[in-house]
Design a protein around this motif. Sequence first.
Motif, short mmCIF file in Angstrom:
data_model
loop_
_atom_site.label_atom_id
_atom_site.label_comp_id
_atom_site.label_asym_id
_atom_site.label_seq_id
_atom_site.Cartn_x
_atom_site.Cartn_y
_atom_site.Cartn_z
N LEU A 184 22.78 68.88 21.07
CA LEU A 184 23.12 67.72 21.90
C LEU A 184 24.20 66.87 21.22
O LEU A 184 25.03 66.26 21.89
CB LEU A 184 21.87 66.88 22.15
N SER A 185 24.16 66.80 19.89
CA SER A 185 25.19 66.06 19.17
C SER A 185 26.57 66.65 19.44
O SER A 185 27.55 65.92 19.66
CB SER A 185 24.88 66.08 17.66
N ALA A 186 26.65 67.98 19.45
CA ALA A 186 27.92 68.65 19.77
C ALA A 186 28.33 68.36 21.22
O ALA A 186 29.51 68.08 21.51
CB ALA A 186 27.80 70.15 19.55
N LEU A 187 27.36 68.40 22.14
CA LEU A 187 27.67 68.13 23.54
C LEU A 187 28.07 66.68 23.76
O LEU A 187 28.89 66.38 24.63
CB LEU A 187 26.46 68.48 24.42
N ASP A 198 25.54 70.78 31.77
CA ASP A 198 25.21 71.12 30.39
C ASP A 198 23.82 70.63 30.02
O ASP A 198 23.08 71.30 29.28
CB ASP A 198 26.24 70.49 29.43
N VAL A 199 23.45 69.46 30.54
CA VAL A 199 22.11 68.92 30.28
C VAL A 199 21.06 69.88 30.83
O VAL A 199 20.04 70.16 30.18
CB VAL A 199 21.96 67.51 30.89
N TYR A 200 21.28 70.41 32.04
CA TYR A 200 20.34 71.37 32.64
C TYR A 200 20.18 72.59 31.74
O TYR A 200 19.06 73.02 31.43
CB TYR A 200 20.85 71.78 34.02
N SER A 201 21.31 73.15 31.30
CA SER A 201 21.25 74.35 30.44
C SER A 201 20.52 74.05 29.14
O SER A 201 19.74 74.87 28.64
CB SER A 201 22.66 74.85 30.15
N VAL A 204 22.82 60.43 26.84
CA VAL A 204 21.60 59.88 27.42
C VAL A 204 20.42 60.80 27.11
O VAL A 204 19.33 60.35 26.73
CB VAL A 204 21.77 59.69 28.95
N PHE A 205 20.62 62.10 27.28
CA PHE A 205 19.57 63.08 26.98
C PHE A 205 19.16 62.99 25.50
O PHE A 205 17.98 63.05 25.16
CB PHE A 205 20.06 64.48 27.32
N SER A 206 20.15 62.81 24.63
CA SER A 206 19.88 62.72 23.20
C SER A 206 19.01 61.50 22.88
O SER A 206 18.10 61.57 22.04
CB SER A 206 21.19 62.65 22.42
N ARG A 207 19.26 60.39 23.56
CA ARG A 207 18.43 59.20 23.33
C ARG A 207 16.98 59.46 23.76
O ARG A 207 16.02 59.04 23.10
CB ARG A 207 19.01 58.00 24.08
N GLN A 208 16.82 60.17 24.87
CA GLN A 208 15.47 60.51 25.33
C GLN A 208 14.78 61.44 24.32
O GLN A 208 13.58 61.28 24.03
CB GLN A 208 15.53 61.16 26.71
#
Length: 660
Positions: free
Chosen positions: A126-129, A200-203, A270-274
């Motif tokens: 996620l950091s890379a994304l 990308d979040v879905y994958s 946002v995903f990374s924070r979750q």
Amino acid sequence: MDTQTSDPLVGRLLDGRYRVGSRVAKGGMATVYEALDTRLDRIVALKVMHSGLGDDAEFARRFVQEARSAARLSHPNVVAVFDQGDDNGTLFLAMEYVPGRTLRDLVRQFSPMSPSRALELLTPVLSALCAAHDAGIVHRDIKPENVLIANDGTVKVADFGLARASTASGNTATQGMLMGTVSYLAPELVTDGRADARSDVYSAGILLYELLTGEKPHSGESPIQVAYQHVHADVPPPSRLEASIPPYVDALVQRATARDRDLRPADARVFSRQVNRVRSALDEGLQDDPELTGDLTVPIQAMRQDSGYDDGYSRSAAAAMPAPAGVGGVAFPQNPGHNDTIVVEPELIASALKPGSVARPPAAKRRRGRGLATLLAVLLIAGAVGTAAWFVGVQRYTHAPNLVNLTEVAASAKAGEIGLKIEKRESTFSETVRAGLIIATDPGAGERIRKTGTIGLTVSKGPERYGVPKLTGLSQEAASQAIENTNLRLGKISTVYNENVPAGVVFGQYPKVNTSVKRDALVLLTVSKGKRPITVPDQTGKRQIQAKTALRRLGFTVKIDLAFSEKVPEGRVISQDPRTGIRYTRDTIKLLVSKGPALREVPNVRSKNVEDAKRILTAAGFKVEIRRGPFDLHLNLVAAQNPTAGTMAKPGSTVTITIL
């Protein structure tokens, strides 16, 4: 056939710079080679597009554009793109070479993983994304094969932009098509081909599901059946397969994989924070956190009502679909593996994936002209056959109980309650099940077994750990063999000069001796290069103190001898041994230092006239100073001299004569 030697690219020099070495991996669009950058003398990974793609001008243009975008990504979790080129139609990328494994290897070996470990691996992805999404770049093909695990444990994501370049190709095989790995494909890529950060979040959510369960959420006999499920079926909570997973982890997965992209996290940040919130809850050991679960929960039921489908319908419909040879003339691979790539026209697949378009098996077509009597006869025969089958088959069977995580004694008692026996068939290591407990059974829980049958057990030996042997004092070769013999792997070898350890001998290791580590853990070695070679500087002609200080600072021992010299001034170095060359710390350097010329005897000039005295003293190498006595008789005869006759004095010193 040896694929390495038969590969025409192996050994070739691309773009006059990259010497192609052994093949590392091969995918649907490109092959990766280890290569030598002859200009910078470094190893790189060379990703070479498959033959024919370089002939497509639009693909080549978009490939260059996407490669430039990817090259702008400078992040520790992104595989760096160094260069791109076109060697007579052979398109390639020169990238950072990351020795190690892919996340696919870890999934095969260690999944299902604990939520903490799964999120630990997902965080750098996620950091890379995050870096990519901040730069406006969408990866479009996140999957375990594109996540690399370096030997030092660093996680790096590869192949940014390549999927987008492929979909932009003007090639007739890909023009206007959807291209991606079907198991990780976001629904919107299937239906309309448009991707954004939420794709990308879905994958990444699918990736997390697979880490947690060891399985993909959707499966089918063909890629189109899997694609159908992405569009029409919600990803189930991973706790269905792993009961110990907390509700807030279920909610995290289902939020990221919501079919409606508007319900997903807006991007990787946002995903990374979750993910960070969930990791904090796991670190606290919370079995549930209602507030966190509520924040992450997607209104799944509302989604199903809006779409008109539920899990049961969509899954059964997908399963009933035939395995087509193609849709709209586009071929699909049969019996897809984990890395199958789907190439589909979005308009055609969107039409094909509508529930009403599901083909019915030919055997289900109603036959016309049959009478009611025939139908009744068929039903009676079917009933009789079914009853007989029940007596012969089903009645003799029961269902295997769940014995996982029980001891053999407890398992024997539980199985015995319904007349079954147990048999230990295998012992294996486990990171999640402690030693002595059952990991798996054959048949598995809920599967059919004869009522007098035997359940085979696989029992845990606990985590697989090995003690790190003592390696210091061994040669590098012997240390490497010792590491291999203990199921560990040799990591980075650092070579350092050491004044006390001979060259080629290990004098440092990490982890330390007797540390307990996992199988294939990396062991780092520090190997001596021997004493540091020191170039001897020539100190000839320099002052003694200056020469001695310079040599001692380099680590040499200095020995000084003195000698008279007619040519070298006193206190300066006449000669040095050795004068130049290579020596090592504490080696001795000899200096011969001048004491000046040898002393000479002062001649006797008393009673000599002044001129004769001056001549005699000057010839002996002395200077002459003339003084007249207090009673000057003007005889010009030497009455006294200093130093006196016979005294030893330095050449060039002054002799004072007193005359009358």
